[in-house]
Design a protein around this motif. Structure first.
Motif, mmCIF file in Angstrom:
data_model
loop_
_atom_site.group_PDB
_atom_site.id
_atom_site.type_symbol
_atom_site.label_atom_id
_atom_site.label_comp_id
_atom_site.label_asym_id
_atom_site.label_seq_id
_atom_site.Cartn_x
_atom_site.Cartn_y
_atom_site.Cartn_z
ATOM 1 N N GLU A 1 -21.468 0.830 51.321
ATOM 2 C CA GLU A 1 -21.102 1.412 52.621
ATOM 3 C C GLU A 1 -19.992 0.598 53.283
ATOM 4 O OE1 GLU A 1 -24.765 1.467 54.824
ATOM 5 O OE2 GLU A 1 -25.652 3.022 53.541
ATOM 6 N N LYS A 2 -20.120 -0.722 53.260
ATOM 7 C CA LYS A 2 -19.104 -1.604 53.863
ATOM 8 C C LYS A 2 -17.763 -1.473 53.138
ATOM 9 C CE LYS A 2 -21.740 -3.836 56.865
ATOM 10 N NZ LYS A 2 -21.607 -3.599 58.284
ATOM 11 N N LEU A 3 -17.817 -1.396 51.814
ATOM 12 C CA LEU A 3 -16.583 -1.252 51.040
ATOM 13 C C LEU A 3 -15.917 0.096 51.325
ATOM 14 C CD1 LEU A 3 -17.786 -2.778 47.653
ATOM 15 C CD2 LEU A 3 -15.925 -3.682 49.073
ATOM 16 N N ASP A 4 -16.724 1.147 51.484
ATOM 17 C CA ASP A 4 -16.158 2.463 51.817
ATOM 18 C C ASP A 4 -15.461 2.433 53.176
ATOM 19 O OD1 ASP A 4 -17.036 3.480 49.428
ATOM 20 O OD2 ASP A 4 -18.790 4.508 50.272
ATOM 21 N N GLU A 5 -16.048 1.712 54.138
ATOM 22 C CA GLU A 5 -15.450 1.598 55.476
ATOM 23 C C GLU A 5 -14.123 0.834 55.423
ATOM 24 O OE1 GLU A 5 -18.165 -0.280 58.219
ATOM 25 O OE2 GLU A 5 -19.751 1.169 57.758
ATOM 26 N N LYS A 6 -14.140 -0.301 54.782
ATOM 27 C CA LYS A 6 -12.966 -1.195 54.749
ATOM 28 C C LYS A 6 -11.934 -0.729 53.720
ATOM 29 C CE LYS A 6 -11.488 -5.688 55.502
ATOM 30 N NZ LYS A 6 -11.555 -6.614 56.554
ATOM 31 N N ASP A 7 -12.387 -0.129 52.640
ATOM 32 C CA ASP A 7 -11.555 0.419 51.568
ATOM 33 C C ASP A 7 -10.514 -0.573 51.030
ATOM 34 O OD1 ASP A 7 -10.912 2.411 49.767
ATOM 35 O OD2 ASP A 7 -9.463 3.357 51.100
ATOM 36 N N PRO A 8 -10.958 -1.751 50.538
ATOM 37 C CA PRO A 8 -10.007 -2.749 50.051
ATOM 38 C C PRO A 8 -9.487 -2.481 48.630
ATOM 39 C CG PRO A 8 -12.220 -3.569 49.767
ATOM 40 C CD PRO A 8 -12.339 -2.235 50.462
ATOM 41 N N LYS B 1 -7.921 0.198 46.017
ATOM 42 C CA LYS B 1 -7.268 1.492 45.804
ATOM 43 C C LYS B 1 -7.622 1.968 44.399
ATOM 44 C CE LYS B 1 -5.526 0.854 49.780
ATOM 45 N NZ LYS B 1 -6.568 0.977 50.765
ATOM 46 N N GLY B 2 -8.002 3.210 44.287
ATOM 47 C CA GLY B 2 -8.382 3.731 42.985
ATOM 48 C C GLY B 2 -9.894 3.657 42.793
ATOM 49 N N THR B 3 -10.337 4.075 41.629
ATOM 50 C CA THR B 3 -11.774 4.106 41.354
ATOM 51 C C THR B 3 -12.228 2.816 40.685
ATOM 52 O OG1 THR B 3 -11.438 5.157 39.221
ATOM 53 C CG2 THR B 3 -11.770 6.619 41.093
ATOM 54 N N TYR B 4 -13.484 2.490 40.925
ATOM 55 C CA TYR B 4 -14.098 1.306 40.331
ATOM 56 C C TYR B 4 -15.603 1.503 40.341
ATOM 57 C CZ TYR B 4 -15.236 -0.002 45.126
ATOM 58 O OH TYR B 4 -15.726 -0.004 46.411
ATOM 59 N N PHE B 5 -16.294 0.678 39.583
ATOM 60 C CA PHE B 5 -17.747 0.690 39.554
ATOM 61 C C PHE B 5 -18.250 -0.568 40.257
ATOM 62 C CE2 PHE B 5 -16.447 3.211 35.925
ATOM 63 C CZ PHE B 5 -17.268 4.330 36.032
ATOM 64 N N LEU B 6 -19.204 -0.403 41.167
ATOM 65 C CA LEU B 6 -19.829 -1.530 41.845
ATOM 66 C C LEU B 6 -21.137 -1.849 41.129
ATOM 67 C CD1 LEU B 6 -20.190 -3.559 44.188
ATOM 68 C CD2 LEU B 6 -21.212 -1.687 45.518
ATOM 69 N N GLU B 7 -21.290 -3.102 40.721
ATOM 70 C CA GLU B 7 -22.522 -3.553 40.086
ATOM 71 C C GLU B 7 -23.046 -4.770 40.835
ATOM 72 O OE1 GLU B 7 -21.597 -4.442 36.003
ATOM 73 O OE2 GLU B 7 -21.336 -2.339 35.468
ATOM 74 N N VAL B 8 -24.304 -4.714 41.234
ATOM 75 C CA VAL B 8 -24.958 -5.852 41.878
ATOM 76 C C VAL B 8 -26.130 -6.233 40.994
ATOM 77 C CG1 VAL B 8 -26.204 -6.675 43.915
ATOM 78 C CG2 VAL B 8 -24.270 -5.098 44.196
ATOM 79 N N SER B 9 -26.156 -7.507 40.572
ATOM 80 C CA SER B 9 -27.218 -7.916 39.658
ATOM 81 C C SER B 9 -27.519 -9.400 39.782
ATOM 82 C CB SER B 9 -26.831 -7.585 38.209
ATOM 83 O OG SER B 9 -25.756 -8.387 37.798
ATOM 84 N N SER B 10 -28.561 -9.796 39.085
ATOM 85 C CA SER B 10 -28.926 -11.203 38.948
ATOM 86 C C SER B 10 -27.926 -11.846 37.986
ATOM 87 C CB SER B 10 -30.335 -11.283 38.367
ATOM 88 O OG SER B 10 -30.562 -12.546 37.795
ATOM 89 N N PRO B 11 -27.664 -13.132 38.129
ATOM 90 C CA PRO B 11 -26.762 -13.788 37.187
ATOM 91 C C PRO B 11 -27.391 -14.013 35.820
ATOM 92 C CG PRO B 11 -27.618 -15.384 38.733
ATOM 93 C CD PRO B 11 -28.102 -14.035 39.187
ATOM 94 N N GLY B 12 -28.706 -13.804 35.713
ATOM 95 C CA GLY B 12 -29.389 -13.989 34.439
ATOM 96 C C GLY B 12 -29.751 -15.446 34.190
ATOM 97 N N VAL B 13 -30.292 -15.706 33.020
ATOM 98 C CA VAL B 13 -30.788 -17.047 32.717
ATOM 99 C C VAL B 13 -29.664 -18.052 32.507
ATOM 100 C CG1 VAL B 13 -33.021 -16.320 31.803
ATOM 101 C CG2 VAL B 13 -31.065 -16.487 30.266
ATOM 102 N N GLU B 14 -28.473 -17.587 32.153
ATOM 103 C CA GLU B 14 -27.345 -18.499 31.990
ATOM 104 C C GLU B 14 -26.433 -18.408 33.209
ATOM 105 O OE1 GLU B 14 -25.686 -18.022 28.029
ATOM 106 O OE2 GLU B 14 -27.208 -19.395 27.291
ATOM 107 N N ARG B 15 -27.058 -18.622 34.351
ATOM 108 C CA ARG B 15 -26.395 -18.545 35.650
ATOM 109 C C ARG B 15 -25.218 -19.521 35.725
ATOM 110 N NH1 ARG B 15 -28.656 -19.207 41.600
ATOM 111 N NH2 ARG B 15 -26.788 -20.108 42.458
ATOM 112 N N PRO B 16 -24.078 -19.057 36.269
ATOM 113 C CA PRO B 16 -22.967 -19.987 36.446
ATOM 114 C C PRO B 16 -23.285 -21.042 37.506
ATOM 115 C CG PRO B 16 -22.392 -17.788 37.265
ATOM 116 C CD PRO B 16 -23.766 -17.705 36.685
ATOM 117 N N LEU B 17 -22.745 -22.222 37.315
ATOM 118 C CA LEU B 17 -22.859 -23.303 38.288
ATOM 119 C C LEU B 17 -21.470 -23.478 38.892
ATOM 120 C CD1 LEU B 17 -24.922 -25.820 36.131
ATOM 121 C CD2 LEU B 17 -25.787 -24.163 37.799
ATOM 122 N N LYS B 18 -21.331 -23.140 40.158
ATOM 123 C CA LYS B 18 -20.008 -23.146 40.786
ATOM 124 C C LYS B 18 -19.845 -24.257 41.802
ATOM 125 C CE LYS B 18 -18.353 -18.798 39.718
ATOM 126 N NZ LYS B 18 -16.976 -18.617 39.415
#
Length: 155
Positions: A61-68, A70-87
């Motif tokens: 919803e926020k991305l649709d409002e702000k529309d940063p 252009k063009g189509t894309y897929f939004l994926e929200v997930s867990s980083p899994g067992v090999e989580r990055p350390l940043k």
């Protein structure tokens, strides 16, 4: 692309704070002919599919409002899994005693990659205990020399 990642981080952070979740990483990548905006979230004990779905819906919803983007894309929200990055330094501090894989910008002791136990982290220095055949060794790696790091399930 980094502007898209930064905007996504800004938009998702308040959603995650409200739900007691942590932002692990955001990436905007092209795979084949499709673009993907991937948001990795976590919390103590892990996240479930309902939490990922809720964050995806609110962020969408926020991305649709702000529309940063252009063009189509897929939004994926997930867990980083067992090999989580350390940043962050905090990621390293929280994961002392865990198995890690670290890739460096430049070699230390002739190696650019280390896999072993994160033995300590202090004063911006990671100490990794690793094995070469039957010998255990320690390597000290300055945080600013780490190109990529993640938890590792295999040694």
């Amino acid at each position: 692309m980094s502007e898209i990642v930064n905007t996504a981080e800004e938009l998702v952070t308040p959603i995650l704070q409200e739900k007691g979740l942590e932002l692990v990483d955001v990436e905007y990548v092209k795979e084949g002919k499709n673009w993907f905006l991937r948001v990795y979230i976590d919390k103590e004990g892990g996240v479930d599919i309902d939490e990922c779905g809720l964050v995806s819906e609110k962020l969408g919803e926020k991305l649709d409002e702000k529309d940063p983007i252009k063009g189509t894309y897929f939004l994926e929200v997930s867990s980083p899994g067992v090999e989580r990055p350390l940043k962050s330094k905090e990621d390293f501090e929280r994961n002392i005693g865990s198995n890690v894989y670290v890739k460096l910008y430049e070699p230390i002791n002739g190696e650019k990659e280390y896999q072993g136990l994160l033995d300590a982290f202090s004063n911006e220095m990671a100490v990794i205990k690793y094995r070469i055949k039957t010998h255990e060794k320690l390597v000290e790696i300055p945080f600013n020399k780490i190109a990529k790091a993640r938890l590792s399930v295999s040694l």
